[in-house]
Enzyme design. Structure first.
Site, mmCIF file in Angstrom:
data_model
loop_
_atom_site.group_PDB
_atom_site.id
_atom_site.type_symbol
_atom_site.label_atom_id
_atom_site.label_comp_id
_atom_site.label_asym_id
_atom_site.label_seq_id
_atom_site.Cartn_x
_atom_site.Cartn_y
_atom_site.Cartn_z
ATOM 1 N N ASP A 37 26.685 19.210 -31.778
ATOM 2 C CA ASP A 37 25.658 18.763 -32.725
ATOM 3 C C ASP A 37 26.103 17.550 -33.547
ATOM 4 O O ASP A 37 25.440 17.160 -34.507
ATOM 5 C CB ASP A 37 25.228 19.899 -33.649
ATOM 6 C CG ASP A 37 23.811 19.700 -34.185
ATOM 7 O OD1 ASP A 37 23.018 19.024 -33.502
ATOM 8 O OD2 ASP A 37 23.511 20.192 -35.283
ATOM 9 N N ASP A 86 21.276 20.249 -26.280
ATOM 10 C CA ASP A 86 21.431 19.001 -27.038
ATOM 11 C C ASP A 86 22.631 18.156 -26.611
ATOM 12 O O ASP A 86 22.775 17.018 -27.071
ATOM 13 C CB ASP A 86 21.551 19.260 -28.547
ATOM 14 C CG ASP A 86 20.293 19.879 -29.141
ATOM 15 O OD1 ASP A 86 19.251 19.853 -28.471
ATOM 16 O OD2 ASP A 86 20.369 20.392 -30.275
ATOM 17 N N ASP A 133 16.700 26.983 -37.720
ATOM 18 C CA ASP A 133 17.235 25.740 -37.173
ATOM 19 C C ASP A 133 18.249 25.109 -38.117
ATOM 20 O O ASP A 133 18.991 24.210 -37.716
ATOM 21 C CB ASP A 133 16.107 24.730 -36.942
ATOM 22 C CG ASP A 133 15.113 25.203 -35.898
ATOM 23 O OD1 ASP A 133 15.556 25.733 -34.865
ATOM 24 O OD2 ASP A 133 13.902 25.054 -36.118
#
Length: 441
Positions: A224, A262, A415
């Site tokens: 991330d 991601d 989230d």
């Protein structure tokens, strides 16, 4: 001898009658025709059990769920046929035994059962009546631990943990019915104490039930890139060792794996070309290692329709070894409607084909896309805990070209500390978020 997947060999009879046996030639003959198997019982086969054919070497495990399916018709309307899976010798114990009347047109039959025994047995079909009859049979399948038997529901999901801690909360029945009772992915990452042991335990229980577990691996180095879900493996070497342990943990048991959400979409967020090349090599390492397992289906994450354009996503997937995997996932932890996701995914597959990578499939995360990704003003919602979203289609067979629709993100898991869940860290279950998704507000 297969234990998982399709246990019947040559079930479409495209290889003639290879792998199939028949009883007395005076009673029954079997030949492969243009539409499958043709089994003809003579007038000497006066009883249903007189004319029999089948296949040996069928592995059954006690307590496992199986699905028997086939398509059949008869030369005479109303002819009776019996289908049996069980022991091929005394005491002839059956795991399932069904009789059916056949029509003169093809009819699909599906029977689901739980095996009462662990044994090597057989599948057999029986026919016989006062007059000669021919049975036309094709697409014979006996499956275990596949989507046909159902996806596995995580008994220790974050939603279930919250319910266990709040059994008397007024929202518990609603959350149990709408979220906790439905199959979705379990995520494994740097919070997992022992990836090998924990995955081993998880896939073992799912296989014992004859169901397919959905697994998300989320432990990429520099995960991330400092965002709400930052963390992951401490180094590239640590990540490769973690993947090696995950491979051993899954072993020969079935699993559907969504790999590193991601990780490819965030390539542009990394600080250098060296870091980007390293990220691609790590995803490729994991894709090759997992896809080499005999019963594991792997999907690399392909982002979502409003993030990276299809040509760039395809290029990243190709560089990250999607050729080794079944395909890619779209909309993970996002909100785009199914039609939008399918359009995006088909654009990616077309771009992959231009790069020489053909035949890749895709899955869609439908956990929170029931209202799509547009707000009441027609604007695209933010990615982080937006309001007005709703649960989507539960995990199931796909539509419009998708392999499967899956709940990859756990509904109710935050989230991050943003949107309508400010103060709730990423990955933490919130009953407030869950109820909003259930009711669509």
């Amino acid at each position: 001898m297969p234990t998982y997947g399709d246990l019947v060999t040559n079930g479409s009879f495209s290889d003639g009658t290879t792998g199939w046996w028949s009883g007395s030639a005076d009673m029954v003959t079997i030949v492969a025709g243009p539409a499958g198997l043709e089994a003809t019982a003579s007038t000497d086969a006066a009883n249903l059990w007189d004319a029999v054919f089948g296949q040996d070497g069928i592995s059954l495990r006690e307590g496992c769920r199986y699905t028997l399916s086939f398509t059949a018709r008869a030369s005479q309307e109303g002819a009776v046929m019996a289908a049996k899976v069980g022991l091929g010798a005394e005491p002839w114990t059956a795991a399932v035994e069904k009789q059916m009347r056949l029509s003169a047109v093809d009819t699909a039959f599906v029977f689901t059962f739980t095996s009462p025994m662990s044994a090597t047995g057989q599948i057999s079909f029986q026919l016989g009546q006062a007059s000669a009859v021919t049975i036309y049979l094709t697409e014979v399948r006996l499956t275990c631990s596949t989507v046909r038997e159902g996806f596995y529901t995580d008994p220790d999901s974050n939603a279930q943990k919250w319910m266990n801690a709040h059994p008397d909360d007024e929202g518990t029945p609603k959350i149990r019915r709408a979220i906790a009772s439905r199959p979705g992915a379990r995520w494994f990452g740097d919070w997992t104490k022992d990836i090998r042991a924990d995955l081993d335990a998880y896939v073992t229980v799912a296989a014992t039930l004859g169901q397919m577990p959905i697994i998300t691996l989320y432990n990429m180095f520099n995960r991330d890139v400092g965002g709400q879900s930052s963390g992951g493996a401490a180094s590239p070497d640590t990540y490769r060792a973690w993947i090696d342990a995950a491979v051993v943990g899954i072993g020969d048991r079935p699993a559907l794996v969504v790999l590193e959400p991601d990780s490819l979409a965030q390539l542009g967020n990394l600080a250098s070309d060296t870091a980007r090349t390293e990220r691609l090599s790590l995803v490729a390492y994991a894709a090759r290692a997992l896809a080499a397992l005999p019963a594991t289906t792997v999907y690399l994450d392909g982002g979502n329709a409003t993030w990276i354009r299809p040509p760039e996503t395809a290029a990243r997937l190709a560089s990250a070894g999607v050729e080794h995997a079944r395909g890619f996932a779209v909309n993970v932890a996002n909100f785009d409607a199914i039609a939008v996701c399918c359009t995006y995914a088909h654009q990616i597959t077309a771009e992959l084909a231009r790069l020489g990578v053909r035949g890749r499939g895709f899955v869609i995360d439908t956990s929170r896309n029931g209202n799509g990704a547009l707000d009441e003003l027609g604007q695209h919602v933010d990615w982080c805990n937006p309001g007005g979203r709703r649960l989507g289609v539960p995990s199931s067979i796909g539509v419009a070209g998708a392999d499967y629709l899956l709940w990859i993100k756990t509904p109710g898991d935050s989230d991050g500390q943003c949107g309508v869940a400010a103060g709730t860290p990423a990955g933490t279950f919130s009953p407030y978020l869950a109820e909003r998704l259930i009711d669509g507000w």
